[in-house]
Design a protein around this motif. Structure first.
Motif, PDB file in Angstrom:
ATOM      1  N   GLU A 437     -44.723 -33.157   0.265  1.00  0.00           N
ATOM      2  CA  GLU A 437     -44.014 -34.376   0.952  1.00  0.00           C
ATOM      3  C   GLU A 437     -45.114 -34.970   1.546  1.00  0.00           C
ATOM      4  O   GLU A 437     -44.836 -35.607   2.803  1.00  0.00           O
ATOM      5  N   SER A 438     -46.158 -35.469   0.866  1.00  0.00           N
ATOM      6  CA  SER A 438     -47.238 -36.193   1.480  1.00  0.00           C
ATOM      7  C   SER A 438     -47.959 -35.717   2.685  1.00  0.00           C
ATOM      8  O   SER A 438     -48.674 -36.371   3.529  1.00  0.00           O
ATOM      9  N   VAL A 439     -47.645 -34.535   3.047  1.00  0.00           N
ATOM     10  CA  VAL A 439     -48.491 -33.720   4.120  1.00  0.00           C
ATOM     11  C   VAL A 439     -49.308 -32.520   3.630  1.00  0.00           C
ATOM     12  O   VAL A 439     -49.000 -32.039   2.903  1.00  0.00           O
ATOM     13  N   ILE A 465     -40.637 -25.086   3.118  1.00  0.00           N
ATOM     14  CA  ILE A 465     -41.310 -25.270   2.004  1.00  0.00           C
ATOM     15  C   ILE A 465     -40.531 -24.023   0.760  1.00  0.00           C
ATOM     16  O   ILE A 465     -40.423 -24.585  -0.330  1.00  0.00           O
ATOM     17  N   ILE A 466     -40.756 -22.915   1.180  1.00  0.00           N
ATOM     18  CA  ILE A 466     -40.231 -21.845   0.310  1.00  0.00           C
ATOM     19  C   ILE A 466     -38.816 -22.263   0.127  1.00  0.00           C
ATOM     20  O   ILE A 466     -38.389 -21.881  -1.120  1.00  0.00           O
ATOM     21  N   ALA A 467     -38.084 -22.475   0.848  1.00  0.00           N
ATOM     22  CA  ALA A 467     -36.659 -22.749   0.739  1.00  0.00           C
ATOM     23  C   ALA A 467     -36.224 -23.810  -0.293  1.00  0.00           C
ATOM     24  O   ALA A 467     -35.588 -23.971  -1.234  1.00  0.00           O
ATOM     25  N   ASN A 468     -37.138 -25.067   0.053  1.00  0.00           N
ATOM     26  CA  ASN A 468     -37.215 -26.100  -1.229  1.00  0.00           C
ATOM     27  C   ASN A 468     -37.496 -25.671  -2.383  1.00  0.00           C
ATOM     28  O   ASN A 468     -36.847 -26.092  -3.585  1.00  0.00           O
ATOM     29  N   GLU A 469     -38.537 -24.847  -2.460  1.00  0.00           N
ATOM     30  CA  GLU A 469     -39.059 -24.319  -3.972  1.00  0.00           C
ATOM     31  C   GLU A 469     -38.023 -23.602  -4.518  1.00  0.00           C
ATOM     32  O   GLU A 469     -37.705 -23.546  -5.902  1.00  0.00           O
ATOM     33  N   THR A 488     -40.864 -31.982   6.533  1.00  0.00           N
ATOM     34  CA  THR A 488     -41.736 -32.539   7.465  1.00  0.00           C
ATOM     35  C   THR A 488     -41.099 -32.512   8.967  1.00  0.00           C
ATOM     36  O   THR A 488     -41.840 -32.632   9.971  1.00  0.00           O
ATOM     37  N   THR A 489     -39.738 -32.280   9.021  1.00  0.00           N
ATOM     38  CA  THR A 489     -39.072 -32.073  10.251  1.00  0.00           C
ATOM     39  C   THR A 489     -39.439 -30.622  11.138  1.00  0.00           C
ATOM     40  O   THR A 489     -38.978 -30.346  12.091  1.00  0.00           O
TER      41      THR A 489
END
Length: 497
Positions: A437-439, A465-469, A488-489
């Motif tokens: 996410e651009s980070v 990140i793991i949750a999103n994947e 990012t939050t």
């Protein structure tokens, strides 16, 4: 005439402005009319009662402690929130720990005498330091029958079916009947409709964390027994046709716990180096005698010779894989090498003279032979997980290894040497870190890293990140549409003020 021209000019400009406004409005209306909002949908799954089963990774333990902020950032809780947002379920309940600092599992041995809490990062050292006071582990006071997160720090697969797991305070605090109930019985009593299962890490990690002391994982827990226990657990979870996702074992040796301390971490001035060399002169002379008597070859003699110099130095360690010369009064000493991995706690031991004035024990170093045992066990267990998942209807395996291979900056060749999955080898691009996410995310526990200060568990952003994947994987496999998180939050590492 002049005034008429001005009036005409103003009318033309006004018309142009009005025309532009009208055109913009028409464009917006057309976009709106032709935009189709994709509704949240469960697809081929039922998320009305999602449960998560696993160890410390599932529980949300981070910074070497289970504490409220970390627990709230656990990937199952984040997924649960998204399921609630989508309207698929009304709640996701965890056995709240209600602890600000938590109980530090690395520093404390008795939960009733907790002294230290979570680690935080002190950038002046740099390194992790514990908070005080720690929090004792207290019983969960909520409704145990409504739980969704069944993560138990330290959990192994074989323990999920035994009442003896109550000896683990993290389970005893929310067990339905500590001492008689089993974790799997508590899980099944909640009647799950969908699950995530992430187990198998501790069967390898405990050996690796201890520097390879004791029997290797496959000797302690055979492939056959792992297969039996994993099949049993998955069979119990799917008995009532619940669907779910299992996660395989991540590349254990890539975590900062084994990468933060270099193999040559001892700084010496010329005087200190000379004094240490004098102290090991008898040992070095004994090696030359062993070489002359053909007890060892020159390569081994050179490898075992202790030599310190001004600057950064490797430290002295015991290596059980060297030729045994104890009958001749020579211990199995050598200095650490670039292929050795140094567990994070070793840095504290080195400050007391371990590795210089005295040799570091086996527990302070993970040698190449011990790393091979870890890699072999990891590949063996993962093959079992993949095979069982493939053979179980309604179950899919999420391969976590590509994420970690990419993050660590492995090359495809290195990923293959570590026996990682084919997808992980494809994801290995040779560039350390990743952009999400651009980070930019680093493979460490720095302020931009994915890991918490214990060097093993992800920080809140890492969990996000793991949750999103996982959500992406579930959406794809079950034709669902679960909303994603804005990672990012979520914070990264905790910093000392």
């Amino acid at each position: 005439m002049k005034n008429l021209k001005n009036i005409t000019f103003l009318m033309i400009i006004s018309g142009a402005i009005f025309s532009c406004d009208t055109e913009d409005e028409l464009i917006e209306e057309r976009i709106k009319d032709n935009t189709t909002e994709i509704p949240y949908t469960q697809g081929e799954a039922d998320f009305s009662n999602y449960v998560a089963i696993g160890n410390s990774l599932t529980a949300g333990l981070m910074d070497a402690a289970l504490y409220t902020d970390g627990q709230n950032s656990a990937f199952p809780n984040l997924i649960g929130k998204q399921l609630v947002e989508a309207g698929f379920t009304s709640s996701f309940n965890q056995p709240d720990i209600n602890a600000v600092n938590g109980y530090n599992i690395s520093l404390n041995s008795n939960p009733a005498e907790a002294t230290y809490g979570k680690y935080i990062l002190d950038t002046s050292i740099p390194g992790p330091v514990p908070t005080t006071p720690g929090d004792v582990i207290t019983p969960y006071s909520g409704d145990k029958s409504e739980l969704n997160n069944f993560g138990v720090p330290g959990l192994k697969i074989a323990e999920i079916n035994t009442p003896a797991l109550a000896n683990n305070g993290f389970y005893a605090r929310f067990a339905s009947n500590p001492g008689t109930s089993t974790l799997i019985a508590d899980i099944l009593s909640s009647d799950p409709t969908f699950f995530t299962l992430w187990l198998g890490n501790n069967e390898i990690l405990n050996y690796a964390n201890a520097g390879g002391t004791g029997d290797d994982p496959l000797t302690t827990y055979s492939q056959a027994q792992f297969t039996t226990d994993y099949s049993t657990v998955l069979g119990q979870l799917t008995k009532k046709e619940a669907k779910g996702v299992v996660l395989n074992i991540p590349p254990v040796l890539l975590v900062p716990y084994f990468r933060a301390v270099p193999y040559n971490p001892v700084p010496l001035d010329a005087t200190s180096a000379a004094q240490l060399n004098a102290g090991y002169s008898t040992y070095n002379n004994g090696l030359q005698a062993a070489l002359m008597n053909n007890l060892i070859d020159k390569e081994e003699a050179d490898r075992r010779t202790i030599k310190f110099s001004e600057g950064q130095n490797a430290f002295v360690m015991v290596d059980e894989y060297l030729t045994d010369l104890s009958a001749f009064g020579l211990p199995n000493y050598r200095q650490t090498e670039a292929t050795d991995l140094i567990p994070l706690p070793t840095s504290n031991a080195l400050s007391t003279g371990v590795g210089t004035s005295s040799a570091a024990e086996d527990k302070y170093v993970l040698s190449l032979e011990e790393q091979t045992a870890v890699i072999t066990a990891q590949a063996t267990y993962n093959a079992v997980i993949s095979g069982i998942a493939t053979a179980t209807p309604g179950v899919d395996m999420f391969d976590v290894q590509p994420l970690f291979a990419d993050l660590a900056g492995l090359t495809p060749e290195q990923a293959k040497m570590l026996a990682l999955t084919d997808k992980a080898q494809e994801a290995a691009d040779g560039e350390k870190g990743l952009t999400y996410e651009s980070v930019n995310i680093a493979p460490d526990f720095s302020p931009s890293g994915l890991f918490s200060t214990d060097g093993i568990h992800p920080n809140p952003r890492g969990h996000a990140i793991i949750a999103n994947e996982l959500i992406n994987f579930i959406n794809d496999k079950y034709n669902a549409n679960i909303p994603l998180l804005n990672t990012t939050t979520y914070r990264t590492v905790l910093l000392k003020n």
